[in-house]
Design an enzyme around this catalytic site. Structure first.
Site, PDB file in Angstrom:
ATOM      1  N   GLU A  71      20.955 -35.572  46.673  1.00 35.56           N
ATOM      2  CA  GLU A  71      20.931 -34.451  47.610  1.00 35.56           C
ATOM      3  C   GLU A  71      21.919 -33.367  47.184  1.00 35.56           C
ATOM      4  OE1 GLU A  71      20.014 -35.743  51.976  1.00 35.56           O
ATOM      5  OE2 GLU A  71      21.465 -37.177  51.134  1.00 35.56           O
TER       6      GLU A  71
ATOM      7  N   TYR B 276      22.623  -9.333  64.542  1.00 39.16           N
ATOM      8  CA  TYR B 276      22.138 -10.612  64.012  1.00 39.16           C
ATOM      9  C   TYR B 276      22.072 -10.589  62.494  1.00 39.16           C
ATOM     10  CZ  TYR B 276      17.776  -8.062  65.015  1.00 39.16           C
ATOM     11  OH  TYR B 276      16.801  -7.118  65.142  1.00 39.16           O
TER      12      TYR B 276
ATOM     13  N   ILE C 267      25.496 -33.286  58.007  1.00 32.31           N
ATOM     14  CA  ILE C 267      25.070 -32.022  58.591  1.00 32.31           C
ATOM     15  C   ILE C 267      25.959 -31.665  59.789  1.00 32.31           C
ATOM     16  CG2 ILE C 267      22.733 -32.074  57.683  1.00 32.31           C
ATOM     17  CD1 ILE C 267      21.729 -33.062  60.405  1.00 32.31           C
ATOM     18  N   GLU C 268      26.593 -32.659  60.382  1.00 34.73           N
ATOM     19  CA  GLU C 268      27.539 -32.389  61.467  1.00 34.73           C
ATOM     20  C   GLU C 268      28.664 -31.474  60.972  1.00 34.73           C
ATOM     21  OE1 GLU C 268      25.780 -36.492  62.453  1.00 34.73           O
ATOM     22  OE2 GLU C 268      26.246 -35.334  60.660  1.00 34.73           O
TER      23      GLU C 268
ATOM     24  N   LYS D  53      17.149 -30.854  59.144  1.00 30.91           N
ATOM     25  CA  LYS D  53      17.019 -31.347  57.773  1.00 30.91           C
ATOM     26  C   LYS D  53      15.633 -31.971  57.628  1.00 30.91           C
ATOM     27  CE  LYS D  53      19.692 -34.113  54.502  1.00 30.91           C
ATOM     28  NZ  LYS D  53      20.910 -34.920  54.324  1.00 30.91           N
TER      29      LYS D  53
END
Length: 120
Positions: A21, A53, A72-73, A99
């Site tokens: 990954e 934005y 991912i946290e 993900k």
């Protein structure tokens, strides 16, 4: 509470526990809701009275891709921290980090984490 939303921002990055990954990378999708007082912008129709934005997207991309994280946290937290550091008027963010290519042997749309943070 006024809210501005960014949905399914696609970013290619190198987060994950598995070595492949971090080597090969994968697509992630990010939803961000940020809370900011836009009463003045609603009356003035002036971009300077809101938090653009487009500018928030630039901050998200930079924060999300400048390092490789196992979780991912952690990546979601880095995005939240960068938004608060860059935009003083944003007082709350909700981030969902998806993900879809997670290396899990199962049929799924995506794995995700959602965090909500408020300025202290």
């Amino acid at each position: 509470m006024d809210k501005i939303t960014i949905k399914n921002l696609k970013i290619f990055a190198y987060h994950g526990v598995n070595p492949e990954e971090k080597e090969n990378g994968q697509n992630f999708f990010i939803d961000v809701d940020y809370y900011v007082n836009i009463v003045k912008a609603c009356k003035s129709d002036n971009i300077d009275d809101t938090v653009s934005y487009a500018k928030v997207v630039k901050v998200i991309r930079k924060a999300f891709t400048e390092e490789k994280y196992n979780l991912i946290e952690k990546a979601a937290q880095k995005v939240a921290d960068a938004i608060f550091e860059s935009f003083e008027s944003i007082y709350r963010v909700e981030i969902t980090l998806k993900k879809p290519e997670a290396p899990v042997k199962a049929d799924f749309d995506y794995m995700a984490v959602t965090i909500t943070r408020e300025r202290e």
